[in-house]
Design an enzyme around this catalytic site. Sequence first.
Site, PDB file in Angstrom:
ATOM      1  N   LEU A  14       9.300  -0.147   1.422  1.00  0.00           N
ATOM      2  CA  LEU A  14       9.725  -1.224   0.514  1.00  0.00           C
ATOM      3  C   LEU A  14       9.218  -2.589   0.957  1.00  0.00           C
ATOM      4  O   LEU A  14       9.398  -3.568   0.255  1.00  0.00           O
ATOM      5  CB  LEU A  14      11.253  -1.302   0.482  1.00  0.00           C
ATOM      6  N   ILE A  18       8.091  -7.015   6.151  1.00  0.00           N
ATOM      7  CA  ILE A  18       7.637  -8.314   5.640  1.00  0.00           C
ATOM      8  C   ILE A  18       8.836  -9.160   5.220  1.00  0.00           C
ATOM      9  O   ILE A  18       8.883 -10.366   5.480  1.00  0.00           O
ATOM     10  CB  ILE A  18       6.686  -8.120   4.426  1.00  0.00           C
ATOM     11  N   ASP A  70       4.699  -3.503  12.663  1.00  0.00           N
ATOM     12  CA  ASP A  70       5.636  -4.555  12.237  1.00  0.00           C
ATOM     13  C   ASP A  70       5.762  -5.675  13.264  1.00  0.00           C
ATOM     14  O   ASP A  70       5.997  -6.825  12.912  1.00  0.00           O
ATOM     15  CB  ASP A  70       7.025  -3.968  11.983  1.00  0.00           C
ATOM     16  N   GLU A 140      15.338  -5.458  13.076  1.00  0.00           N
ATOM     17  CA  GLU A 140      15.006  -4.599  11.938  1.00  0.00           C
ATOM     18  C   GLU A 140      15.240  -3.144  12.329  1.00  0.00           C
ATOM     19  O   GLU A 140      14.639  -2.658  13.277  1.00  0.00           O
ATOM     20  CB  GLU A 140      13.543  -4.804  11.522  1.00  0.00           C
ATOM     21  N   LYS A 186      17.220  -1.367 -13.070  1.00  0.00           N
ATOM     22  CA  LYS A 186      18.278  -0.407 -12.753  1.00  0.00           C
ATOM     23  C   LYS A 186      18.922  -0.717 -11.399  1.00  0.00           C
ATOM     24  O   LYS A 186      18.230  -0.925 -10.399  1.00  0.00           O
ATOM     25  CB  LYS A 186      17.712   1.019 -12.730  1.00  0.00           C
ATOM     26  N   PRO A 189      20.393   2.739  -7.791  1.00  0.00           N
ATOM     27  CA  PRO A 189      19.939   3.043  -6.418  1.00  0.00           C
ATOM     28  C   PRO A 189      20.513   2.064  -5.395  1.00  0.00           C
ATOM     29  O   PRO A 189      20.910   2.466  -4.300  1.00  0.00           O
ATOM     30  CB  PRO A 189      18.416   2.917  -6.513  1.00  0.00           C
ATOM     31  N   CYS A 379     -14.230  -4.220  20.469  1.00  0.00           N
ATOM     32  CA  CYS A 379     -13.990  -3.113  21.391  1.00  0.00           C
ATOM     33  C   CYS A 379     -15.055  -2.021  21.226  1.00  0.00           C
ATOM     34  O   CYS A 379     -16.179  -2.222  21.652  1.00  0.00           O
ATOM     35  CB  CYS A 379     -12.566  -2.582  21.205  1.00  0.00           C
ATOM     36  N   HIS A 502      -9.579  -7.309  21.842  1.00  0.00           N
ATOM     37  CA  HIS A 502      -9.215  -7.280  20.417  1.00  0.00           C
ATOM     38  C   HIS A 502      -8.679  -8.644  20.000  1.00  0.00           C
ATOM     39  O   HIS A 502      -7.466  -8.863  20.052  1.00  0.00           O
ATOM     40  CB  HIS A 502      -8.122  -6.240  20.172  1.00  0.00           C
ATOM     41  N   GLU A 504      -8.138  -9.762  17.225  1.00  0.00           N
ATOM     42  CA  GLU A 504      -7.309  -9.696  16.005  1.00  0.00           C
ATOM     43  C   GLU A 504      -5.811  -9.737  16.296  1.00  0.00           C
ATOM     44  O   GLU A 504      -5.018 -10.061  15.420  1.00  0.00           O
ATOM     45  CB  GLU A 504      -7.647  -8.447  15.176  1.00  0.00           C
TER      46      GLU A 504
HETATM   47  N1  GLN Z   1     -12.819   4.296  22.982  1.00  0.00           N
HETATM   48  C1  GLN Z   1     -13.244   3.098  23.640  1.00  0.00           C
HETATM   49  C2  GLN Z   1     -12.609   2.966  25.007  1.00  0.00           C
HETATM   50  O1  GLN Z   1     -11.628   3.624  25.289  1.00  0.00           O
HETATM   51  C3  GLN Z   1     -12.930   1.889  22.791  1.00  0.00           C
HETATM   52  C4  GLN Z   1     -11.482   1.651  22.583  1.00  0.00           C
HETATM   53  C5  GLN Z   1     -11.211   0.728  21.432  1.00  0.00           C
HETATM   54  O2  GLN Z   1     -12.060   0.455  20.595  1.00  0.00           O
HETATM   55  N2  GLN Z   1      -9.989   0.257  21.315  1.00  0.00           N
HETATM   56  O3  GLN Z   1     -13.063   2.217  25.835  1.00  0.00           O
END
Ligand code: GLN
Length: 528
Positions: A14, A18, A70, A140, A186, A189, A379, A502, A504
């Site tokens: 649902l 967020i 999450d 949560e 409705k 629910p 990575c 990473h 991100e």
């Molecule tokens: N499989 C690769 C490693 O273990 C890259 C891992 C990844 O991209 N998170 O080094």
Amino acid sequence: MKYVIVTGGVMSGLGKGITAASMGRILKNKGYDVTAIKIDPYINIDAGTMSPFQHGEVFVLKDGGEVDLDLGNYERFLDIELTREHNITTGKVYQAVINKERRGDYLGKTVQIIPHVTNEIKERLRNVAKQSGARICLIEVGGTVGDIESMPFLEAVRQLHNEEDVDDVVFIHVTLVPMDAQGEQKTKPTQHSVKELRELGLHPDLIVTRCIKPVLPGTKEKIALFCDVPAKAVISAHDAEDIYLVPQQLENEGAADYLLTKLGLNSKDDNKEWARMVEKMRATTGSVDVAVVGKYTDLEDSYLSIRESLKHAGIEVGCKVNAYWLDAEDFENEPESISQLAKYDGILVPGGFGVRGTEGKISAIKYARETDKPYLGLCLGMQTAVIEFARNVLGYKDANSSELASTDHPVIDLLPEQEDVVDMGATMRLGDYFAELTPGSLANKLYGSDAIIERHRHRYEVNPEYIDEMEKAGMKFTGRNKNRMEIAEIPGHSFFFSSQFHPEFKSRPNRPSPPFLGFVRAMFEKNK
Ligand code: GLN
């Protein structure tokens, strides 16, 4: 400490996460420090061993915790950094209780769900909340009320409510208001789900109704009547164009004021940071198309943080970023199809494990390098970029990663100190590590700093034996942690940046990750 406890009813999916994160954000906008805990009632200790196919992305925290996605939403919405303790699973709770039992901590008593398991849960909730230093702690509870798995957690929060001061614990219940063929909203629910909640001794203070359309006043009144809350405690959380619009939507519905009153708090601030970000997002003109060449492309959630990071960078650059999820294996089955990449403004290869699709990724990187298309590798996306360079520039045709094949030229390899670790879940280099950046490099310019800290999740690394040769041939390792290569870039290319970490996981809506920002900017500039 104030606790805001979020449960879900009717069905999963649902958007409870967020909704909870947005509730946190509107409280933060009022001047309060907010932290968050996600309870996952599954028996896994953490998400580290779970397939992204099953559960979406594994989010990595600064302390190396591998957790539910999450937690990523909480970090992005609340602009905080969490630790692994903020994700409580049944596995963690039972493991702790059983360890205590074996140690004799329960002094011969019969160990039971109530009180031993529920005490363990409450203790964890209180400790994590306290250690965070925040004023308000969102909790949560994953799953749907009525699930067997979540029962001990619901019982624990019931006890918590009973033990704390009356205005210190409030409950939010997120439900669904479906519409029938005639378009009628409705409420049944929701009624049933609140009834189920009340049977467990929990009474919602606020009912957040998910609906495809705004929930009408009449619908709200009906829910209020049957569920024993005032009408203003029924909040419409109808489908929004973008998840970042949800906080303002809840605020406009009066959720922040109502929650503050219930918690006995005053509004201390009117923080407009989020609103400014939303305005910027709405004002974007133009767009860029990026090809994400990966493996788990059927389930977009497996790259959730990448999608969000691209969006954050787009907000800053002022353009919309359209991500197209391409399956790397298609380039293996049909090598000519690589020319399809021409229509995209840039190519991104995300992280991953295992050999499937890697040859397709390598072909995509070759294409990006040779046609001067902006490239961002994360990575495995850096490791495959290094392999591609070793094969096609240095001429080591069999170059590979020792994770993927046995080869005479393991340009990606295990570094000595990791070779003998075999335990599932304990083998990886996880979480925050620093990297020093080469002055004048692209990395240095993007970050505007000589040293950075980013999050990691990998086992393999660039083999130091090949570094000199690669650098002479034009691939520079401009981010390093001693003998570990953290960044590989190709100067002279329009944008070729790849990282062992990473980025991100640290991107925020109002503070995009530097590599993503550089990548989107490069695509946008080239496109103009
Ligand atoms: N499989 C690769 C490693 O273990 C890259 C891992 C990844 O991209 N998170 O080094």
